[in-house]
Structures are given as structure tokens and as C-alpha cells.
Scaffold this active site. Structure first.
Site: not given
Ligand code: NAD
Ligand code: DAU
Length: 348
Positions: A131, A133, A160
Site C-alpha cells: 500500500t 500508506e 505492511k
Molecule cells: P480485504 O480485507 O478485502 O481482503 C483480505 C483477504 O485476506 C480476505 O479474504 C481475508 O479472509 C484474507 N485473510 C486475512 N487474514 C488471512 C490469513 N491469516 N490467512 C489467509 N487469508 C487471510 O483486503 P483488500 O482490500 O482486498 O486488500 C488486499 C491487499 O491489497 C492487502 O494486502 C492490502 O494491504 C492491499 N491494498 C489494498 C488497498 C485497498 O484500497 N483496498 C490498496 C492498496 C493495497
Molecule cells: O491507500 C491505500 C489504503 O486505502 C489501503 O492500504 C487500505 O487497505 C484501504 O483500506 C485504504 O485505506 P484508507 O484508510 O484510506 O481507506 P478507508 O476507505 O477506510 O478511508 C478512506 C478515507 O475516508 C480516509 O481518509 C478515512 C475516511 N473515512 C473512512 C470511513 C470508513 C471517513 O471519512 N468516514 C468513514 O466512515
């Protein structure tokens, strides 16, 4: 890259990635999806893939920290490539309870790396999905690049960051072939409704408050999930081994802009008694809330020719429509019904 172990394939991005792979002609191999099925893992995201590709798709319910189970999976499936998504991913949850984050994100990654070391003769690539982050917060100007120093703010991003360091250290020390990507905020189908965009869509539809943290001026750089999947696949195929790539949407928006856009789309696509904007409620800020993320993805664009295809406005409308057209998925996730299904299918 024939036998690809995808970890966390039942989560948001992992499921989209597996769907993406099976939609492509240049992928002819097998996917072994290992997922522990935490609250964020939903095997229903891949039911159609499991039926359409019974010989090329296999699901294994396992914890990536369970070395014995993972070793069996590597061995029995001739795993030659790993694409590692599995993680605890929600910042707010990491603030309330960091334990699972340290365990899965650090220990889980370490366990997989140790197995890459053990099975080094058969491993072609370990791709680590990370990420933006890990870089901490930007001020009003500037962008993250591959050279930005790590400065994580939350237990999630610190875990991470630790996993990223382990991956790069294993590449240098043990010559494991790795690639690593640091991506900005994703949105799109199948995202668990705890994250900003799906939470606002579903609360807006149900007439519930739309909780905006602080003053809503924090900025995120939004990327449509399919663009992220395409970038990961491109890096896996063509990226230089031992290298990190930043992935972003060049789509900065304040949180308040995003929520306003969602309200406008909902008012058009599913008109309610009054404008959804009336539901916005400013709530207490997230502790350690990073102000701004923005990615400079020049390296990925120039070296590998990847570019985001989706514009934020069209991607957001597609996403709202996806949630409107999948009421059963929404209902099963919101009610916890999907977890009951998991308990009966994977008892013991
Ligand atoms: P998510 O929370 O939707 O999915 C995570 C998955 O991992 C789930 O299916 C969960 O069951 C599985 N999991 C958790 N712990 C586990 C374990 N111990 N063993 C096996 N499986 C396990 O997450 P996501 O949003 O799909 O993110 C996926 C990856 O991408 C993460 O590594 C996250 O850090 C990274 N990422 C996410 C975002 C975002 O915006 N969502 C952005 C950048 C990077
Ligand atoms: O930047 C990549 C990251 O983006 C990933 O690594 C994380 O797994 C993913 O969860 C996401 O993190 P954020 O914290 O940025 O995402 P989130 O959707 O939780 O929040 C986005 C922004 O919105 C953040 O500034 C917090 C704000 N927020 C979030 C929630 C859930 C609100 O204002 N209200 C809310 O209820």
C-alpha cells in the site's frame, strides 16, 4: 507462472484479481486460492469462477501463518508463483485491535517467504501487494514515488511496512525473485462495506447517516480495482525482479468530494425522499489520520506501459450500479448470512 498461489483471493482485490486472470487469454495456468475466510473473505465472490474452471481453480481454506498447511499447499500444487494479497486491511480496525494485523501481515508474510526459501527451486516469483500508506502522509504538495522513505502512521500501515521490508530483505539475502507494488486507494465491485465508498453507497441507499471523519478535507488517490489488477499482472509478467512499483489513479479527491459524488449518483440512479447530502454527518476524526496520499506512477507507466483506464467519475458510477444490481450479495454481507454459510461449509 503456471501454478499461481493467490493469497486472500476471497477478499476485495484478490477476488477481482482472480476474475481478471480468468478473463485473459494470456493466462493459461491454474490458481490456488488460499484464504482464511475472515470477516472480509467471501467465497461467494468466486462461485461462478469455481464452476466455470473446475480444473484450473482450487480453493484452500487456510491461514497463511499456518506453516504446515501452507507447506502442504506449496508441495501438493507445485506452486511456482505467489501473488500475496492476504492481509488485515482496514485502518480503523487496526487502531482498535492491532494484534491480527501484526500476526497476519507480518508473520503471515514471513511464513510465505520462508516457504519460498524452502521451495526455492520451483519458485519463479513472489509478488507482494502493498500500500501507499507505508509512506505516511503528504502535505498539500508532492507525490509518493518508489524512492519515498517509509513513515507509516497506523498499526495497519506499520505492519505492511514491516512486511515490505521482509520481502526486500529476502530478495537480497536469499535471492528470492520478488516484485512489490505500493498502491493507492481502490474502489469497485465486491469491496467490503466498511471502507469509505461502499459504506457511503449502502448507508445512502438505506437513508442512514454518512459519517465523514474530521472536516472531510483528507485526500486519497482513487484507483478502479480492475486497473490495479491489470497493473499487478503486468508487473508479475514484465516487472524487473527485485523492484518496487508505485500504482495510483492520478485521481486525487477530498473525502467530502467523494461523498458528494456518491450522493449525486445515488440521487439519480435510486431517487429517495430527499437529497442524500442531507445524510452527511461530520464525526470525530480518525487518530493519526493521514492528510493526503498521491502517487507518481511514472516508473510503471514508462517501464511497463501501464496506465489507469477508468476515470473516477465513470468508475464510481459503475461501482454504485454494481451495488444496486447485487442486492443479494449486499444483503448476505450486511446481515452476516455469508459467514453462517462459511461455518456450515467449513465446519471444524
Ligand atoms: P480485504 O480485507 O478485502 O481482503 C483480505 C483477504 O485476506 C480476505 O479474504 C481475508 O479472509 C484474507 N485473510 C486475512 N487474514 C488471512 C490469513 N491469516 N490467512 C489467509 N487469508 C487471510 O483486503 P483488500 O482490500 O482486498 O486488500 C488486499 C491487499 O491489497 C492487502 O494486502 C492490502 O494491504 C492491499 N491494498 C489494498 C488497498 C485497498 O484500497 N483496498 C490498496 C492498496 C493495497
Ligand atoms: O491507500 C491505500 C489504503 O486505502 C489501503 O492500504 C487500505 O487497505 C484501504 O483500506 C485504504 O485505506 P484508507 O484508510 O484510506 O481507506 P478507508 O476507505 O477506510 O478511508 C478512506 C478515507 O475516508 C480516509 O481518509 C478515512 C475516511 N473515512 C473512512 C470511513 C470508513 C471517513 O471519512 N468516514 C468513514 O466512515
Amino acid at each position: 507462472m503456471h501454478n499461481i498461489l493467490v493469497t486472500g483471493g476471497c477478499g476485495f482485490i484478490g477476488a477481482n484479481f482472480i476474475r481478471y486472470l480468468f478473463s485473459r487469454n494470456d493466462f493459461t495456468g491454474r490458481v490456488i486460492n488460499v484464504d482464511r475466510l475472515t470477516y472480509a473473505g467471501n467465497p461467494e465472490n468466486l462461485t461462478d469462477i469455481a464452476s466455470a474452471f473446475p480444473d484450473r481453480y482450487r480453493f484452500v481454506k487456510a491461514d497463511i501463518c499456518d506453516r504446515e498447511a501452507m507447506e502442504k499447499t506449496f508441495d501438493a500444487n507445485g506452486v511456482d508463483t505467489i501473488c500475496h494479497f492476504a492481509a488485515e486491511s482496514h485502518v480503523d480496525r487496526s487502531i482498535v485491535g492491532p494484534d491480527d494485523f501484526v500476526r497476519t501481515n507480518i508473520l503471515g508474510t514471513f511464513t510465505l517467504l520462508e516457504l519460498c526459501r524452502k521451495f526455492s527451486r520451483q519458485i519463479e516469483l513472489f509478488h507482494h501487494v502493498s500500500t501507499d500508506e507505508v509512506f505516511g502522509s503528504l502535505g498539500e504538495t508532492g507525490h509518493f514515488t518508489e524512492k519515498t522513505p517509509y513513515d507509516p502512521s497506523s498499526p495497519y500501515s506499520a505492519s505492511k511496512a514491516a512486511s515490505d521490508h521482509l520481502v526486500m530483505a529476502y530478495a537480497r539475502t536469499y535471492k528470492i525473485p520478488v516484485t512489490l507494488s505500493n498502491c493507492s486507494n481502490n474502489y469497485g465491485p465486491y469491496q467490503f462495506p466498511e471502507k469509505l465508498i461502499p459504506l457511503m453507497i449502502l448507508n445512502g441507499l438505506e437513508g442512514k447517516p454518512l459519517p465523514v471523519y474530521g472536516d472531510g478535507r483528507n485526500i486519497r488517490d482513487w484507483l478502479y480495482v480492475e486497473d490495479h489488477c491489470a497493473a499487478v499482472w503486468r508487473i508479475m509478467q514484465q516487472g524487473r525482479r527485485g523492484e518496487c512499483y508505485c500504482i495510483g489513479g492520478r485521481s486525487e479527491r477530498t473525502n467530502l468530494q467523494v461523498v458528494h459524488d456518491i450522493c449525486n449518483i445515488l440521487d439519480e440512479e435510486a431517487p429517495g425522499p430527499e437529497s442524500r447530502r442531507k445524510l452527511i454527518s461530520f464525526v470525530k476524526d480518525r487518530p493519526g489520520h493521514d492528510l493526503r496520499y498521491a502517487i507518481d506512477c511514472t516508473k510503471l507507466e514508462t517501464e511497463l506501459g501501464w496506465k489507469p483506464q477508468e476515470h473516477f467519475e465513470s468508475g464510481l458510477r459503475k461501482t454504485v450500479r454494481w451495488y444496486l444490481r447485487h442486492p443479494q450479495w449486499v444483503e448476505r454481507v450486511r446481515s452476516g448470512e455469508y459467514q453462517k454459510w462459511i461455518e456450515t461449509h467449513y465446519a471444524g
